[in-house]
Design a protein around this motif. Structure first.
Motif, short mmCIF file in Angstrom:
data_model
loop_
_atom_site.label_atom_id
_atom_site.label_comp_id
_atom_site.label_asym_id
_atom_site.label_seq_id
_atom_site.Cartn_x
_atom_site.Cartn_y
_atom_site.Cartn_z
N GLU A 69 5.25 -3.09 2.55
CA GLU A 69 3.87 -2.61 2.66
C GLU A 69 3.41 -2.21 1.26
O GLU A 69 3.93 -1.25 0.67
CB GLU A 69 3.78 -1.43 3.61
CG GLU A 69 4.08 -1.78 5.06
CD GLU A 69 3.88 -0.59 5.98
OE1 GLU A 69 2.81 0.04 5.91
OE2 GLU A 69 4.82 -0.28 6.75
N HIS A 70 2.43 -2.94 0.74
CA HIS A 70 2.00 -2.75 -0.64
C HIS A 70 1.57 -1.32 -0.93
O HIS A 70 1.91 -0.77 -1.99
CB HIS A 70 0.85 -3.71 -0.97
CG HIS A 70 0.30 -3.53 -2.36
ND1 HIS A 70 0.98 -3.93 -3.49
CD2 HIS A 70 -0.86 -2.94 -2.79
CE1 HIS A 70 0.28 -3.62 -4.56
NE2 HIS A 70 -0.85 -3.02 -4.17
N LYS A 71 0.83 -0.72 -0.01
CA LYS A 71 0.33 0.63 -0.24
C LYS A 71 1.47 1.63 -0.37
O LYS A 71 1.48 2.49 -1.27
CB LYS A 71 -0.62 1.05 0.89
CG LYS A 71 -1.29 2.40 0.67
CD LYS A 71 -2.16 2.38 -0.59
CE LYS A 71 -2.88 3.71 -0.78
NZ LYS A 71 -3.71 3.71 -2.01
N ILE A 72 2.47 1.53 0.52
CA ILE A 72 3.61 2.44 0.45
C ILE A 72 4.38 2.22 -0.85
O ILE A 72 4.77 3.16 -1.53
CB ILE A 72 4.53 2.26 1.67
CG1 ILE A 72 3.82 2.75 2.93
CG2 ILE A 72 5.85 3.00 1.46
CD1 ILE A 72 4.63 2.58 4.20
N LEU A 73 4.60 0.96 -1.20
CA LEU A 73 5.31 0.65 -2.44
C LEU A 73 4.58 1.25 -3.63
O LEU A 73 5.21 1.82 -4.54
CB LEU A 73 5.41 -0.87 -2.59
CG LEU A 73 6.42 -1.42 -3.60
CD1 LEU A 73 7.84 -1.06 -3.22
CD2 LEU A 73 6.28 -2.94 -3.71
N GLU A 74 3.29 1.17 -3.62
CA GLU A 74 2.47 1.67 -4.72
C GLU A 74 2.53 3.18 -4.84
O GLU A 74 2.75 3.73 -5.93
CB GLU A 74 1.02 1.20 -4.52
CG GLU A 74 0.09 1.55 -5.66
CD GLU A 74 -1.32 1.03 -5.40
OE1 GLU A 74 -2.00 1.58 -4.51
OE2 GLU A 74 -1.72 0.07 -6.08
N VAL A 75 2.35 3.89 -3.71
CA VAL A 75 2.28 5.36 -3.79
C VAL A 75 3.65 5.98 -4.05
O VAL A 75 3.77 6.97 -4.77
CB VAL A 75 1.65 5.97 -2.52
CG1 VAL A 75 0.21 5.51 -2.38
CG2 VAL A 75 2.44 5.66 -1.27
N VAL A 76 4.71 5.39 -3.49
CA VAL A 76 6.05 5.93 -3.72
C VAL A 76 6.48 5.67 -5.17
O VAL A 76 7.10 6.52 -5.81
CB VAL A 76 7.07 5.35 -2.72
CG1 VAL A 76 8.49 5.81 -3.07
CG2 VAL A 76 6.72 5.78 -1.30
N THR A 77 6.12 4.49 -5.68
CA THR A 77 6.39 4.20 -7.09
C THR A 77 5.68 5.20 -7.99
O THR A 77 6.28 5.76 -8.93
CB THR A 77 5.94 2.77 -7.44
OG1 THR A 77 6.74 1.83 -6.72
CG2 THR A 77 6.09 2.50 -8.93
N ALA A 78 4.41 5.45 -7.70
CA ALA A 78 3.64 6.41 -8.50
C ALA A 78 4.23 7.81 -8.41
O ALA A 78 4.26 8.56 -9.41
CB ALA A 78 2.19 6.43 -8.03
N LEU A 79 4.72 8.19 -7.23
CA LEU A 79 5.34 9.52 -7.05
C LEU A 79 6.52 9.70 -7.99
O LEU A 79 6.59 10.68 -8.74
CB LEU A 79 5.81 9.67 -5.60
CG LEU A 79 6.73 10.87 -5.31
CD1 LEU A 79 5.98 12.18 -5.45
CD2 LEU A 79 7.36 10.73 -3.93
N PHE A 80 7.45 8.75 -7.97
CA PHE A 80 8.66 8.91 -8.79
C PHE A 80 8.35 8.76 -10.28
O PHE A 80 8.97 9.43 -11.11
CB PHE A 80 9.74 7.93 -8.33
CG PHE A 80 10.46 8.38 -7.10
CD1 PHE A 80 11.51 9.28 -7.18
CD2 PHE A 80 10.08 7.93 -5.85
CE1 PHE A 80 12.17 9.72 -6.05
CE2 PHE A 80 10.73 8.36 -4.70
CZ PHE A 80 11.78 9.25 -4.80
N GLU A 81 7.41 7.90 -10.62
CA GLU A 81 7.04 7.79 -12.03
C GLU A 81 6.43 9.10 -12.53
O GLU A 81 6.67 9.50 -13.67
CB GLU A 81 6.05 6.64 -12.21
CG GLU A 81 6.69 5.27 -12.12
CD GLU A 81 5.71 4.13 -12.30
OE1 GLU A 81 6.15 3.00 -12.61
OE2 GLU A 81 4.49 4.35 -12.14
#
Length: 232
Positions: free
Chosen positions: A10-22
């Motif tokens: 799911e692109h949205k989940i991938l995007e927000v979780v990536t942003a969280l850890f970054e």
């Protein structure tokens, strides 16, 4: 810098979780399918994997099972399944924790922090096995002891870290850059061929014939791997 792999189709989940850890200072690798996830996990020294259960090619459970064949990296499984049987099956394949969708980013990161605190900072072998070739080479990384043919070998701290990494991820090919980070830290800014000197010294200490090594193998144009499992 800790490395985390986030896997979700799911692109949205991938995007927000990536942003969280970054935003928390992690270097993030992202994958939207199981094959890409396994390719990254075999190439990178990861501190954590956030893995979706439902992937388009291979299930998250199968990805976790395969990763567990070569790594103890903590795994948090993302899932919409809440049945006890599904959760227990996931733990059986090697997951360390579960979080159900939809989830709070704060909760996800809190669980990630807890797992990272519990995971051992030292490089430890994946199996209880700590001797190879009928006892010719013995290593106890908790005690910091290495013996060759029953005689204790004096390794430097860097040599011990390199050997422990190669043993822990037996079969994985380490680049020179990865071994530099393991032995000398991320802050080392010297020439990456410096690791060759550590490898040369390590071979002199643990190989019968350093020019024809059986434990620390050179993989042409890639780096080094542990070969002690290849019994002769």
């Amino acid at each position: 810098m800790k490395h985390v792999l986030v896997v979700d189709d799911e692109h949205k989940i991938l995007e927000v979780v990536t942003a969280l850890f970054e935003s928390k200072g992690f270097k993030v690798f992202a994958a939207s399918d199981g094959h890409k996830a396994m390719e990254i996990s075999g190439r990178e020294n990861l501190s954590l994997i956030v893995l979706d259960l439902m992937l388009p090619d291979i299930s998250g459970e199968e990805v976790c099972r395969r990763i567990r064949q070569h790594s103890r990296v903590p795994v948090i499984m993302l899932t919409a399944k809440v049945e006890e049987e599904d959760l227990l099956h996931g733990f059986a394949t090697g997951a360390d924790d579960y979080i159900t969708k939809p989830f709070s980013l704060k909760e996800l990161f809190a669980r990630a922090e807890a797992l990272l605190r519990r995971s051992a900072p030292d490089l430890v072998p994946l199996t209880v096995r700590n001797s190879w070739r009928n006892g010719e080479l013995f290593a106890d990384f908790e005690q910091g002891i290495v013996r060759k043919n029953g005689v204790e070998v004096a390794l430097t701290a860097s040599e011990m870290k390199i050997l422990a990494a190669l043993v822990k991820y037996s079969g994985k090919v380490f680049t020179r850059g990865e071994l530099i980070n393991i032995a000398l830290g991320d802050g080392f800014d010297g020439y990456d061929r410096a690791v060759d000197s550590h490898i040369k010294n390590l071979r002199q200490k643990i190989e019968n014939d350093p020019k024809t090594p059986v434990y620390i193998r050179t993989v042409h144009r890639l780096g080094y791997k542990f070969g002690g499992e290849d019994e002769t």
